[in-house]
Design an enzyme around this catalytic site. Sequence first.
Site, short mmCIF file in Angstrom:
data_model
loop_
_atom_site.label_atom_id
_atom_site.label_comp_id
_atom_site.label_asym_id
_atom_site.label_seq_id
_atom_site.Cartn_x
_atom_site.Cartn_y
_atom_site.Cartn_z
N SER A 1 8.96 -0.09 -5.22
CA SER A 1 8.61 1.04 -6.75
C SER A 1 10.05 1.58 -7.85
O SER A 1 10.64 0.28 -8.18
CB SER A 1 7.83 1.96 -6.27
OG SER A 1 7.10 2.63 -7.16
N HIS B 1 -0.18 2.06 -7.79
CA HIS B 1 0.48 0.77 -7.45
C HIS B 1 -1.34 0.40 -7.18
O HIS B 1 -2.14 -0.74 -6.31
CB HIS B 1 1.06 -0.07 -6.45
CG HIS B 1 1.97 0.67 -6.21
ND1 HIS B 1 2.88 -0.16 -7.41
CD2 HIS B 1 3.37 1.70 -5.81
CE1 HIS B 1 3.84 0.46 -7.61
NE2 HIS B 1 4.62 1.97 -6.57
#
Length: 403
Positions: free
Chosen positions: A177, A294
């Site tokens: 991430s 996400h």
Amino acid sequence: MNINVVVLRKRLSVNKRGASLLNMMRIPSITELRSFPFLCRKVSNNPHQHGSQNGTQASPETKDQLLENEPKEEEQRRPKKKPSECSVLLFPGQGSQFVGMGRGLLKYRNVKDMFGVAQKILGYDLLSLCLDGPEEELMKTVHCQPAVFVTSLAAVERLNHENPAAIENCVAAAGFSVGEFAALVFSGAMDFAEALYAVKVRAEAMQNASELISSGMLSVMGRPQAKYKHACLQAREHCLSLGIKEPVCSVANYLFPDGRVIAGHKEALNFLQQNSRKLHFLRARPLPVSGAFHTALMESATEPLRDVLRQVEVRRPEINVYSNVDAKRYMHEGHVRRQLVKQLVSPVKWEQTLHEVYERTQGQSFPHTYEVGPGKQLGATLQKCNMKAYKSYTHVDVTTHDD
């Protein structure tokens, strides 16, 4: 500020985009911003390897000149190293942060300066927040993403001090991430200060998106017969029955075999927890995050990130860096920009990334792996995905140091 560090890219460029970004950051000097440590390794001595400095396509005349200046084939060819002589760096993401991180890095060259520049860009004392908290502030998305980013690159400084060969022989990097930004800085694709500003914008946009809808993330460990996508479908149908329009519930992180993070509306996650045994989940634990990262619920965060990535300078990575979106290598600067935006609303395919990084023929040795940053979560996932690769794993500690 003129600092000599582990440099991948010696060339500097000053342009209007950089000056505009500088004004937004309120950094006193573009020279300071652009010459701040890149925290990278030198892979190629050929400054023309990836085209012009600003990422634009060279003219035919320029191409001819570049061909004339290209090193001979023998000069370009680098001796192949055995995999056991190479290294891979893994950069952690949000969730790895903790109060006290970075304390063991302050004696290493440039680390205090990194946090000093971070204070100018962010507008608050990031070092104090990392060292002393308070924990509830460090845990906020707007704070923890920059904190993990800077601490991870500070850990690179420690690794370079203790084992410079690990930096010199690094062939690949990946980040989870927000860790992907640190991996790109290390690879020479982005500069430290500009990437940190992009992380700041990203974190603020994700925090704002989280506040629009009550949502979250659920760490799930399943039995072999667990059907995660079908479980998410059932959770969405449950939300529809409650009158929730366009409910979101999907796999947000692929961690390791039978290890997932599912994110979405709170009602969907409550349904999964309440029906975990029926869904063949061994564990379903809420994560201490503010939103459904996400997933489609982050859509409103994409435009601010896209805008800032248009402003910062992006180059092709000079080592292999793998995208969370599809576990494939970044190929060029446009690819980097597109995938970093897409990453916000796409699942992190970390398990797939590890398979891609460590894929090799039977009997071939594995590289040394270093997790650079707070926590050891990436080492734990590597252990579950590839035990042979894990045998050469080392965590670079960010809290203690040897005097």
